[in-house]
Motif scaffolding. Structure first.
Motif, PDB file in Angstrom:
ATOM      1  N   TRP A 157       0.868  -1.175   0.000  1.00 52.03           N
ATOM      2  CA  TRP A 157       0.000   0.000   0.000  1.00 52.03           C
ATOM      3  C   TRP A 157       0.909   1.231   0.000  1.00 52.03           C
ATOM      4  CZ3 TRP A 157      -4.320  -1.357   4.148  1.00 52.03           C
ATOM      5  CH2 TRP A 157      -5.187  -2.318   3.595  1.00 52.03           C
ATOM      6  N   GLU A 165       0.570   3.605   3.312  1.00 53.37           N
ATOM      7  CA  GLU A 165      -0.685   3.534   4.064  1.00 53.37           C
ATOM      8  C   GLU A 165      -0.640   2.292   4.944  1.00 53.37           C
ATOM      9  OE1 GLU A 165      -4.123   4.620   1.954  1.00 53.37           O
ATOM     10  OE2 GLU A 165      -5.505   3.899   3.491  1.00 53.37           O
ATOM     11  N   ARG A 166      -0.874   2.515   6.234  1.00 55.01           N
ATOM     12  CA  ARG A 166      -0.817   1.413   7.221  1.00 55.01           C
ATOM     13  C   ARG A 166       0.559   0.754   7.258  1.00 55.01           C
ATOM     14  NH1 ARG A 166      -4.904   3.755   9.529  1.00 55.01           N
ATOM     15  NH2 ARG A 166      -6.742   3.829   8.206  1.00 55.01           N
ATOM     16  N   ASN A 206      -0.263   1.466  -3.827  1.00 49.26           N
ATOM     17  CA  ASN A 206      -1.438   1.488  -2.960  1.00 49.26           C
ATOM     18  C   ASN A 206      -2.733   1.256  -3.747  1.00 49.26           C
ATOM     19  OD1 ASN A 206      -3.239   1.966  -0.900  1.00 49.26           O
ATOM     20  ND2 ASN A 206      -2.469   4.000  -0.379  1.00 49.26           N
ATOM     21  N   VAL A 207      -3.636   0.508  -3.125  1.00 49.25           N
ATOM     22  CA  VAL A 207      -4.961   0.320  -3.740  1.00 49.25           C
ATOM     23  C   VAL A 207      -5.770   1.623  -3.743  1.00 49.25           C
ATOM     24  CG1 VAL A 207      -5.152  -2.162  -3.345  1.00 49.25           C
ATOM     25  CG2 VAL A 207      -5.862  -0.578  -1.546  1.00 49.25           C
ATOM     26  N   LYS A 285      -9.245  -1.202  -6.460  1.00 49.47           N
ATOM     27  CA  LYS A 285     -10.206  -0.920  -5.391  1.00 49.47           C
ATOM     28  C   LYS A 285     -11.190   0.074  -5.977  1.00 49.47           C
ATOM     29  CE  LYS A 285     -10.411   1.349  -0.801  1.00 49.47           C
ATOM     30  NZ  LYS A 285      -9.608   1.759   0.381  1.00 49.47           N
ATOM     31  N   GLU A 289     -14.784   3.274   0.129  1.00 48.99           N
ATOM     32  CA  GLU A 289     -14.132   4.349   0.889  1.00 48.99           C
ATOM     33  C   GLU A 289     -13.778   5.536  -0.003  1.00 48.99           C
ATOM     34  OE1 GLU A 289     -10.875   2.301   2.894  1.00 48.99           O
ATOM     35  OE2 GLU A 289     -12.207   1.858   4.571  1.00 48.99           O
ATOM     36  N   ASP A 363     -12.960  -5.905   8.687  1.00 51.25           N
ATOM     37  CA  ASP A 363     -11.709  -5.300   8.238  1.00 51.25           C
ATOM     38  C   ASP A 363     -10.506  -5.739   9.067  1.00 51.25           C
ATOM     39  OD1 ASP A 363      -9.934  -3.788   6.888  1.00 51.25           O
ATOM     40  OD2 ASP A 363     -10.622  -1.844   7.631  1.00 51.25           O
ATOM     41  N   PHE A 364      -9.955  -6.895   8.792  1.00 50.04           N
ATOM     42  CA  PHE A 364      -8.679  -7.294   9.410  1.00 50.04           C
ATOM     43  C   PHE A 364      -8.649  -7.155  10.931  1.00 50.04           C
ATOM     44  CE2 PHE A 364      -6.866  -5.682   5.161  1.00 50.04           C
ATOM     45  CZ  PHE A 364      -6.887  -6.942   4.598  1.00 50.04           C
ATOM     46  N   TYR A 392      -4.491  -3.383  12.843  1.00 50.80           N
ATOM     47  CA  TYR A 392      -5.375  -3.490  14.012  1.00 50.80           C
ATOM     48  C   TYR A 392      -4.780  -4.411  15.073  1.00 50.80           C
ATOM     49  CZ  TYR A 392      -8.995  -1.593  10.874  1.00 50.80           C
ATOM     50  OH  TYR A 392      -9.727  -0.821   9.997  1.00 50.80           O
ATOM     51  N   HIS A 526      -6.356   3.743  14.232  1.00 51.76           N
ATOM     52  CA  HIS A 526      -6.580   2.344  14.611  1.00 51.76           C
ATOM     53  C   HIS A 526      -5.572   1.802  15.615  1.00 51.76           C
ATOM     54  CE1 HIS A 526      -8.824   1.962  10.505  1.00 51.76           C
ATOM     55  NE2 HIS A 526      -9.529   2.594  11.434  1.00 51.76           N
TER      56      HIS A 526
HETATM   57  O1  GCW Z   1      -8.243  -1.499   6.555  1.00 48.67           O
HETATM   58  C1  GCW Z   1      -8.737  -0.396   5.872  1.00 48.67           C
HETATM   59  C2  GCW Z   1      -7.662   0.614   6.037  1.00 48.67           C
HETATM   60  C3  GCW Z   1      -7.475   1.538   4.864  1.00 48.67           C
HETATM   61  C4  GCW Z   1      -7.383   0.681   3.616  1.00 48.67           C
HETATM   62  C5  GCW Z   1      -8.681  -0.087   3.450  1.00 48.67           C
HETATM   63  C6  GCW Z   1      -8.656  -1.021   2.264  1.00 48.67           C
HETATM   64  C7  GCW Z   1      -6.070   1.002   1.645  1.00 48.67           C
HETATM   65  O2  GCW Z   1      -7.903   1.339   7.217  1.00 48.67           O
HETATM   66  O3  GCW Z   1      -6.294   2.261   5.080  1.00 48.67           O
HETATM   67  O4  GCW Z   1      -7.103   1.440   2.454  1.00 48.67           O
HETATM   68  O5  GCW Z   1      -8.902  -0.883   4.579  1.00 48.67           O
HETATM   69  O6  GCW Z   1      -8.381  -2.188   2.474  1.00 48.67           O
HETATM   70  O7  GCW Z   1      -8.927  -0.603   1.159  1.00 48.67           O
END
Ligand code: GCW
Length: 680
Positions: A157, A165-166, A206-207, A285, A289, A363-364, A392, A526
């Motif tokens: 990402w 990102e992350r 990054n996606v 993606k 979002e 989400d993860f 997370y 997070h």
């Molecule tokens: O887990 C969430 C994250 C975003 C991420 C999104 C995704 C890349 O907080 O940062 O964006 O998922 O998977 O698209």
């Protein structure tokens, strides 16, 4: 000093003299076939390993049969010299499969590593080197292996400005600014590390994509990486921003059915392949979002994905289309949205499209039940998306070995398409029958000297690669390999480190999100607990997920609530609808229950929540003391790095427990169980 840069490819010196002699002899006469780029990579790796393990160079030959100890090459090459059709059994293992074992020829016994293709030989060599590093090499036993999943892929990402990102391990290792002219040696070590695990695909960007990656200036840069990675069997993919036709193509629309839009993508794709002839394809993606997608034009995901698939198909490229979609405009449980959007499209996607699905529907989270799309669609290629970076799960300050979590998901029974199906069987094709298979992992790699920020983050990269190769491997077996390759053969280190790793994920679940609680961490970053987050977009608040009130806690996803449970097979939906039958680890994910609801232990829900949080803290503490007892046995640099971070982890575990329990107590209005450390 040991700084972790070498990862699991440390090749520490072989101490036992008899073993050293045995290995030295094999390295002293390698009958080596072929001259291609992958062959060069194999030679370099063997040279490095030999120098580090034995302090001397290996001897390669293509003629001196009498000197030969070890044969390396493809099945066909060996057949030519040995005049026999060797190792028939690998014939059907595909280009990446290999065989290694001993061969008797003209009265002498040799060791051989054979692949169908050079890449199979490379994988066989890495596997053999691993057996030496883990002290499991036995020249008398043979081994055949081949990956079970076709695309074993890292998703970075990474943004074009090098932020990740992350990402918690520094900046992006892709130095876009100095590419294409400057090649950071790190790119090669990255490729070696991935190839050693069998990772064969990487999406660089990054996606949440930037369209500029699809301009010629960036394509030239990406080409350099693709050329470097090719000998290691790694294909490059890029993320495609759906609105790129507007942003870099000068069009007014990105409607996938508009002929000009199609022409834009066709031309872009041709340009891409002129730079990277084996380009993997696009990862997308869309309509998630805030990302652009086909919905803006009244088109569905299949129409969007298929348009790209059609322009990629003539070049052999594929589209990986993500199923991580949800929006707050629809007043519906976020858990249900991917199935809502994708189930009706089953069978409508082209053969060169894979829908990449996160392991769970939210989400993860530290623990999620498997995503209900697995098993729900029958005629759609599904790929797995795991997150290696610990968004997370304590990010790069916490030691959380993720393989047990992935193993739990992969072994989950879906009951569809057949009563014995599992998630692993769907994604490796054995239950689903799909040919194009994929496991992707969101990378935790950055510019930190040790690559992953926390030394034990390396174990997660390693484990991801191993499980993508074979989704049936056990997390324990993988941990053992990684520990031995990282810290050597010391039994005490192995035993203690393994214990720490194997209990770490359950510990994190306990002190963060026990009994099915989820998404109660700090908003947007997070990090750390924040079950009190409210206001603004509902599905980004914690209250939306835990729903605590004076009566009880949990998200009712049964028929009386959101009904998300019905997206699973009836075998699951029926038994999990009953709060006394559902595995307790998923209890509050699917049920809203009174604080006094009695659990299997005979205790109330409120008490069990307290005990779980407290148990998480206790395990974090014992992980720390266990590690500290290894002082003097592990080099001081890595010892201290981990020890300091474990101290932070203990504090954070206490922070999570105290914050969550004190907050939930404002609803429950009950005392904490006496046997736990009282939160304050
Ligand atoms: O887990 C969430 C994250 C975003 C991420 C999104 C995704 C890349 O907080 O940062 O964006 O998922 O998977 O698209």
């Amino acid at each position: 000093p040991k700084d972790g840069y070498e990862l699991w490819l440390d090749y520490s010196s072989i101490e036992s003299s008899s073993k050293r002699a045995e290995i030295t002899s094999l390295f002293s006469g390698i009958y080596f076939f072929g001259q291609g780029p992958t062959q060069q990579v194999i030679q370099q790796e063997l040279r490095l390993a030999s120098q580090k393990m034995m302090g001397r160079d290996p001897v390669f030959t293509q003629e001196r049969l009498n000197q030969t100890q070890l044969w390396l090459g493809t099945r066909e090459e060996l057949a030519q010299v040995l005049g026999l059709e060797t190792q028939m059994q690998i014939r059907n293992l595909g280009p990446e499969g290999f065989w290694r074992g001993s061969i008797d020829f003209q009265g002498k016994t040799y060791y051989a590593i054979i692949g169908n293709q050079p890449i199979g030989v490379l994988y066989g060599v890495f596997d053999w080197l691993k057996s030496i590093q883990t002290d499991t090499f036995d020249p008398k036993s043979e081994k055949t292996d081949a990956p079970k999943v076709k695309l074993r892929m890292l998703n970075h990402w990474d943004n074009l400005d090098r932020t990740v990102e992350r990402g918690y391990a520094g900046f992006s290792i892709w130095d876009w600014h100095r590419l294409p002219g400057f090649i950071d040696p790190r790119y090669i070590d990255y490729a070696r590390a991935n190839a050693s695990l069998g990772i064969n695909a990487v999406s660089l960007t990054n996606v949440n994509a930037n369209a500029f990656i699809l301009t010629p200036d960036f394509m030239k840069k990406a080409k350099v990486l693709a050329d470097l990675f090719r000998p290691y069997g790694i294909k490059v993919f890029l993320t495609a921003r759906f609105s790129a036709p507007i942003e870099i193509g000068g069009l007014k629309t990105a409607d996938p059915l508009d002929p000009e839009v199609v022409a834009f993508w066709k031309k872009k794709t041709e340009e891409m392949y002129s730079f990277i002839p084996d380009f993997g394809g696009f990862l997308v993606k869309a309509n998630s979002e805030g990302q652009p997608g086909p919905h803006e034009y009244g088109r569905n995901h299949a129409e969007g994905a298929n348009m790209l698939a059609d322009v990629l198909a003539p070049h052999g490229g594929i589209v990986i289309w993500r199923a991580f979609v949800y929006s707050h405009e629809i007043d519906e449980d976020r858990h249900k949205q991917a199935n809502f959007e994708f189930e009706p499209l089953d069978g409508k996607f082209r053969d060169n499209v894979i829908i990449q699905v996160k392991n769970g529907a939210i989400d993860f989270m530290p623990r999620e039940p498997f995503h209900p799309l697995f098993g729900a669609v029958k005629n759609t290629n599904l790929g797995m998306e795991f997150q290696i970076t610990q968004e997370y799960l304590g990010q790069a300050t916490q030691l959380v070995y993720l393989a047990p979590m992935w193993e739990e998901v992969l072994r989950s029974k879906t009951y569809r398409p057949s009563p014995t199906s599992t998630v692993a069987g769907i994604i490796d094709g054995s239950d689903s029958g799909q040919k194009l298979t994929l496991m992707a992992g969101v990378s935790n790699i950055g510019t930190d000297r040790n690559w992953t920020g926390h030394l034990f983050g390396q174990a997660n990269w390693f484990a991801f690669g191993r499980q993508a190769w074979d989704p049936n491997l056990s997390s324990e077996e993988i941990a053992e390999e990684w520990i031995k390759m990282t810290f050597g053969q010391n039994k005490d280190i192995l035993a203690k480190t393994k214990e720490i790793m194997l209990e770490s994920r359950e510990a994190a679940v306990n002190y963060m999100n026990p009994l099915g609680l989820h998404h109660i961490m700090g908003r947007s970053h997070h990090y750390g607990p924040a079950p009190w987050v409210e206001g603004g977009r509902a599905d980004w608040t914690s209250l939306y997920y835990h729903r605590a009130d004076s009566e009880g806690i949990g998200f009712d996803r049964t028929a009386t609530g959101s009904g998300a449970l019905n997206q699973y097979a009836p075998e699951i939906a029926n038994s999990w609808s009953d709060p006394t039958q559902i595995p307790e680890k998923y209890l509050l994910w699917f049920h809203h229950l009174p604080w006094d609801f009695e659990l299997k232990s005979g205790r109330s829900l409120w008490e069990e929540i307290g005990l779980h949080y407290d148990q998480g803290v206790k395990t974090a503490r014992s992980m720390k003391s266990e590690w500290d007892s290894l002082q003097g046995q592990i080099d001081p640099e890595r010892f201290s790095h981990v020890s300091q971070l474990l101290a932070v982890q203990v504090q954070e575990a206490e922070w999570w427990r105290n914050a969550c329990l004190l907050y939930f107590q404002t609803f429950a209005q009950r005392p904490f169980p006496e046997e736990i450390e009282q939160p304050q």
